[in-house]
Motif scaffolding. Structure first.
Motif, mmCIF file in Angstrom:
data_model
loop_
_atom_site.group_PDB
_atom_site.id
_atom_site.type_symbol
_atom_site.label_atom_id
_atom_site.label_comp_id
_atom_site.label_asym_id
_atom_site.label_seq_id
_atom_site.Cartn_x
_atom_site.Cartn_y
_atom_site.Cartn_z
ATOM 1 N N GLY A 117 0.841 -1.106 -0.067
ATOM 2 C CA GLY A 117 -0.041 0.069 0.073
ATOM 3 C C GLY A 117 0.960 1.295 0.093
ATOM 4 O O GLY A 117 2.011 1.326 0.301
ATOM 5 N N PRO A 118 0.327 2.426 -0.375
ATOM 6 C CA PRO A 118 0.930 3.617 -0.330
ATOM 7 C C PRO A 118 1.582 4.252 1.030
ATOM 8 O O PRO A 118 2.586 4.533 1.133
ATOM 9 N N PHE A 119 0.659 3.900 2.151
ATOM 10 C CA PHE A 119 1.400 4.174 3.444
ATOM 11 C C PHE A 119 2.579 3.078 3.902
ATOM 12 O O PHE A 119 3.341 3.673 4.571
ATOM 13 N N GLY A 120 2.571 1.893 3.268
ATOM 14 C CA GLY A 120 3.596 0.876 3.771
ATOM 15 C C GLY A 120 4.777 1.310 2.985
ATOM 16 O O GLY A 120 5.869 1.289 3.692
ATOM 17 N N LEU A 121 4.551 1.922 1.667
ATOM 18 C CA LEU A 121 5.695 2.293 0.870
ATOM 19 C C LEU A 121 6.240 3.392 1.340
ATOM 20 O O LEU A 121 7.446 3.683 1.360
ATOM 21 N N GLY A 122 5.265 4.541 1.808
ATOM 22 C CA GLY A 122 5.903 5.521 2.570
ATOM 23 C C GLY A 122 6.632 5.400 3.611
ATOM 24 O O GLY A 122 7.574 6.152 3.985
ATOM 25 N N SER A 123 6.155 4.552 4.609
ATOM 26 C CA SER A 123 6.881 4.498 5.775
ATOM 27 C C SER A 123 8.384 3.755 5.516
ATOM 28 O O SER A 123 9.432 3.967 6.213
ATOM 29 N N LEU A 124 8.245 2.845 4.251
ATOM 30 C CA LEU A 124 9.732 2.274 4.118
ATOM 31 C C LEU A 124 10.707 3.493 3.484
ATOM 32 O O LEU A 124 11.771 3.430 3.842
ATOM 33 N N LEU A 125 10.098 4.372 2.760
ATOM 34 C CA LEU A 125 10.833 5.462 2.340
ATOM 35 C C LEU A 125 11.231 6.604 3.584
ATOM 36 O O LEU A 125 12.311 6.877 3.292
ATOM 37 N N LEU A 126 10.384 6.744 4.553
ATOM 38 C CA LEU A 126 10.699 7.373 5.634
ATOM 39 C C LEU A 126 11.783 6.920 6.253
ATOM 40 O O LEU A 126 12.775 7.429 6.718
ATOM 41 N N LEU A 127 11.716 5.408 6.582
ATOM 42 C CA LEU A 127 12.868 4.598 7.083
ATOM 43 C C LEU A 127 14.216 5.001 6.419
ATOM 44 O O LEU A 127 15.309 5.220 7.316
ATOM 45 N N ILE A 128 14.304 4.761 5.136
ATOM 46 C CA ILE A 128 15.333 5.059 4.410
ATOM 47 C C ILE A 128 16.028 6.391 4.641
ATOM 48 O O ILE A 128 17.246 6.652 4.799
ATOM 49 N N ALA A 129 15.063 7.320 4.623
ATOM 50 C CA ALA A 129 15.285 8.600 4.719
ATOM 51 C C ALA A 129 16.069 9.014 6.076
ATOM 52 O O ALA A 129 16.841 9.755 6.099
ATOM 53 N N ILE A 130 15.383 8.421 6.997
ATOM 54 C CA ILE A 130 15.842 8.920 8.530
ATOM 55 C C ILE A 130 17.460 8.230 8.581
ATOM 56 O O ILE A 130 18.227 8.905 9.308
ATOM 57 N N MET A 131 17.423 7.191 7.935
ATOM 58 C CA MET A 131 18.963 6.448 8.189
ATOM 59 C C MET A 131 19.979 7.166 7.489
ATOM 60 O O MET A 131 21.088 7.488 7.831
ATOM 61 N N LEU A 132 19.519 7.775 6.097
ATOM 62 C CA LEU A 132 20.369 8.757 5.389
ATOM 63 C C LEU A 132 20.628 9.995 6.221
ATOM 64 O O LEU A 132 21.734 10.362 6.199
ATOM 65 N N HIS A 133 19.549 10.541 6.569
ATOM 66 C CA HIS A 133 19.554 11.746 7.255
ATOM 67 C C HIS A 133 20.462 11.857 8.660
ATOM 68 O O HIS A 133 21.350 12.637 8.954
ATOM 69 N N GLY A 134 20.490 10.432 9.222
ATOM 70 C CA GLY A 134 21.105 10.161 10.715
ATOM 71 C C GLY A 134 22.772 10.138 9.984
ATOM 72 O O GLY A 134 23.442 10.845 10.907
ATOM 73 N N CYS A 135 22.847 9.795 8.896
ATOM 74 C CA CYS A 135 24.225 9.353 8.636
ATOM 75 C C CYS A 135 24.860 10.937 8.381
ATOM 76 O O CYS A 135 26.200 10.928 8.670
ATOM 77 N N VAL A 136 23.959 11.685 7.608
ATOM 78 C CA VAL A 136 24.584 13.008 7.334
ATOM 79 C C VAL A 136 24.875 13.954 8.750
ATOM 80 O O VAL A 136 25.798 14.588 8.591
#
Length: 354
Positions: free
Chosen positions: A250-269
């Motif tokens: 679903g869109p919200f599941g895909l959005g959650s995966l995208l958010l998780l990846i973004a948080i990991m990348l943002h955390g690294c930065v």
């Protein structure tokens, strides 16, 4: 500049808003059990349905065993046959009869040939609703001279399917309303047979399990009382495995995966930034990321709806409501995201100082 931004936003949102205001249903043929004169009793109703190879049409062969209380020229039944086309035909005792459309100047006063039908609606004959029903243009009738006793009325027509776009995959269905039978003087037996020999695919009905199934493509139901208000025969096409997985996430599941990846990348930065700067209390990488990432994720969720539709293909329902309103969550999501990332940054700064 603000005027141009507003105009662009309006041009983007308006078509979405208009499209989602429409009903998810596209109506097909609508036929129902007939309305009966007070001088007629229906003793038995038999419905045979034959579905064509691609579920685009179905032939309904319906027979009513009626008992006329009185003989003479009369109107025994009224049929509602919306969008059943010119192939809608009626026979009485194997003789075809000519159907007529009910005139607008119809009267239900005593002595009128339509007066015996006033009780078929379960409301008083003075009610304007009766007139509205009968003169809606959907009802047909025939007038015939018959003897008192038992007669067979046969109806045959080719029905077009309904479409329900409210789910991810379009659902097609054929419908037959039994609800007028509630106003019959008595209810005998009901036999329904569905023949899917040409169709050869699985379908569902509102009737429950068949009473008898002589083959995978021939199912029969027998009822002694009214089973449902509507007979609904439905079919939902199969989609690819990839589309099935996308629907499940679903869109919200895909959005959650995208958010998780973004948080990991943002955390690294942020972690990399803190290696060189441990004094700034509110670093720009936290602030900018907290503004951009939630907005990007919310816009992506909106975009995932049509993306999943593309994966489904031509059978996509495409009716998802006002998905663009998801953007209204941005202030709350951005604040929560900033608090989480600020706390993470605070922990890094504290650890680095220590």
């Amino acid at each position: 500049m603000k005027k141009y931004l507003f105009a662009i936003t309006f041009l983007f949102i308006a078509p979405l808003a208009y499209a989602n205001m429409a009903s998810p249903y596209i109506e097909g043929s609508q036929f129902c059990s007939p309305l009966t004169s007070r001088n007629i009793r229906i003793l038995k109703e038999t419905i045979d349905v034959s579905i064509n190879s691609n579920f685009s049409a179905a032939v309904f062969d319906v027979q009513y065993q009626i008992q006329a209380k009185i003989g003479g020229k009369q109107i025994p039944l009224l049929f509602e046959a919306k969008d059943c086309g010119p192939n809608f035909k009626v026979w009485v005792d194997s003789k075809e009869v000519m159907l007529k459309e009910i005139p607008e100047e119809i009267q239900l006063a005593k002595g009128s040939p339509f007066e015996p039908f006033s009780s078929s609606f379960g409301i008083s004959e003075e009610s304007n609703r009766v007139m509205d029903y009968l003169t809606s243009g959907n009802y047909r009738y025939f007038e015939i001279d018959i003897d008192a006793g038992i007669h067979i009325v046969k109806v045959m027509y080719s029905a077009t399917f309904w479409i329900n776009n409210s789910e991810w995959v379009k659902e097609r269905s054929f419908r037959y309303a039994l609800s007028p039978a509630k106003y019959w003087q008595s209810y005998g037996t009901l036999d329904i047979t569905i023949n899917s020999t040409e169709f050869k695919k699985s379908y569902t009905t509102s009737l429950g399990s068949p009473s008898e199934q002589s083959s995978p493509t021939l199912a029969h139901w027998h009822f002694m009382s009214l089973p449902e208000e509507d007979i609904i025969i439905s079919y939902t096409p199969e989609v690819s495995l990839f589309a099935t997985i996308m629907i499940a996430i679903g869109p919200f599941g895909l959005g959650s995966l995208l958010l998780l990846i973004a948080i990991m990348l943002h955390g690294c930065v942020i972690k990399r930034y803190r290696r060189h700067d441990v004094t700034t209390r509110f670093p720009w990488v936290v602030i900018v990321g907290s503004l951009i990432i939630p907005l990007f994720v919310l816009i992506s969720i909106i975009g995932f709806f049509p993306l999943i539709d593309i994966c489904i293909g031509t059978e996509a329902g495409g009716h998802h409501g006002y998905t663009f309103l998801i953007i209204l969550l941005y202030p709350v999501i951005a604040l929560l995201y900033w608090l989480i990332m600020w706390f993470y940054d605070w922990m890094l700064r504290r650890k680095t100082k220590g």
